[in-house]
Design an enzyme around this catalytic site. Structure first.
Site, PDB file in Angstrom:
ATOM      1  N   HIS A 161       0.822  -1.206   0.000  1.00  0.00           N
ATOM      2  CA  HIS A 161       0.000   0.000   0.000  1.00  0.00           C
ATOM      3  C   HIS A 161       0.854   1.253   0.000  1.00  0.00           C
ATOM      4  O   HIS A 161       2.051   1.221   0.301  1.00  0.00           O
ATOM      5  CB  HIS A 161      -0.934   0.010   1.216  1.00  0.00           C
ATOM      6  CG  HIS A 161      -0.248   0.223   2.537  1.00  0.00           C
ATOM      7  ND1 HIS A 161       0.157   1.469   2.974  1.00  0.00           N
ATOM      8  CD2 HIS A 161       0.094  -0.645   3.534  1.00  0.00           C
ATOM      9  CE1 HIS A 161       0.711   1.364   4.166  1.00  0.00           C
ATOM     10  NE2 HIS A 161       0.706   0.090   4.531  1.00  0.00           N
ATOM     11  N   CYS A 162       0.209   2.384  -0.324  1.00  0.00           N
ATOM     12  CA  CYS A 162       0.782   3.713  -0.137  1.00  0.00           C
ATOM     13  C   CYS A 162      -0.181   4.464   0.778  1.00  0.00           C
ATOM     14  O   CYS A 162      -0.583   3.915   1.807  1.00  0.00           O
ATOM     15  CB  CYS A 162       1.005   4.408  -1.489  1.00  0.00           C
ATOM     16  SG  CYS A 162      -0.428   4.440  -2.572  1.00  0.00           S
ATOM     17  N   SER A 163      -0.573   5.683   0.449  1.00  0.00           N
ATOM     18  CA  SER A 163      -1.539   6.401   1.277  1.00  0.00           C
ATOM     19  C   SER A 163      -2.967   6.077   0.848  1.00  0.00           C
ATOM     20  O   SER A 163      -3.738   5.484   1.596  1.00  0.00           O
ATOM     21  CB  SER A 163      -1.306   7.918   1.215  1.00  0.00           C
ATOM     22  OG  SER A 163      -0.125   8.272   1.889  1.00  0.00           O
TER      23      SER A 163
END
Length: 270
Positions: free
Chosen positions: A161-163
């Site tokens: 994931h990222c943000s």
């Protein structure tokens, strides 16, 4: 449909509505991506208590976080279950303020310092970020390392994931699925699935921001909450300009060898 595939797999995450299992997509030689092996999500800090048993059942062995420390430090900590290996592979360039702008929008922070970004146009800024995904040193290093992790059976199930789980996570998904031999149309459909999966959340975020910031320029905000075909096209065009083909980008841009591709397919395809 992409969203239906996650539901058919028996799970959804209320606090991460665009999380999904890439299992079922058809890859090389007609072999499908194995369910429960490769899972893309947004940051996991907003998972609900009811989401945690779902995550526990998924049983991630490794969680890859593509955010920079500056993003992690201002966000709710990821809510994890079990004892997965957590690997931080920051794909971030401070020269592109859209990274922190997205985080500020998601977290409800003050947007006044991003007035110049809004004036210049966030759709253009987003397209520039996607081109940077292909050529930026931090991007190439982070995405290459993530592929290596996915090729190791000890790291699956792999959650990454990222943000927001749409841009860096989206491009890493593109890279992984191309390496697995998935058709480009199916890759694009997975990328664009973010919008319908997050429609309700998007409206909640925009409404909350409208109340906090009278006179909010929604034309600057909405492009960073969505994915758009032109963002993906910008990255593909950069691949063609610099490397000629996606295969050459994997090999020369990311250093992904034939041996790594073979290990990735053995690990993730049925």
């Amino acid at each position: 449909m992409i969203g239906e595939r996650a539901t058919a797999s028996g799970w959804t995450l209320v606090g991460a509505p665009n999380a999904r299992d890439l299992g079922g997509l058809i890859g090389a030689e007609g072999r499908r991506v194995r369910p429960g092996r490769l899972i893309r999500t947004p940051a996991l800090g907003r998972l609900t208590d009811e989401d945690l048993p779902v995550l526990a059942k998924l049983g991630p062995a490794c969680v890859v976080d593509l955010r920079a420390e500056s993003e992690v430090s201002v966000a709710p900590p990821d809510r994890l279950t079990g004892d997965p290996t957590v690997v931080h592979l920051p794909v971030h360039d401070p020269a592109h303020p859209v990274f922190t702008y997205v985080s500020a929008v998601l977290l409800g922070h003050d947007l006044s310092e991003y007035a110049e970004l809004a004036r210049q146009g966030t759709p253009a800024a987003m397209a520039a970020i996607y081109r940077w995904f292909v050529t930026g040193a931090a991007a190439r290093e982070g995405f290459a390392a993530a592929v290596q992790l996915a090729a190791d059976e000890r790291n699956v199930p792999l959650v990454y994931h990222c943000s927001a789980g749409k841009d860096r996570t989206g491009w890493l998904t593109v890279v992984l699925l191309h390496a697995l031999g998935v058709d480009e149309a199916a890759i694009r459909a997975d990328y664009l699935a973010h919008n319908p999966l997050t429609e309700s959340l998007r409206e909640v975020l925009v409404d909350a921001m409208r109340q906090r910031h009278p006179g909010l320029d929604e034309t600057a905000v909405r492009p960073v909450l969505e994915v758009r075909p032109e963002y993906l096209d910008a990255a593909y065009e950069q691949v063609r300009q610099v490397h000629g083909s996606f295969g050459a980008y994997l090999r020369d841009g990311l250093g992904i060898t034939e041996e790594t591709v073979a290990a990735l397919r053995a690990n993730l395809l049925e």
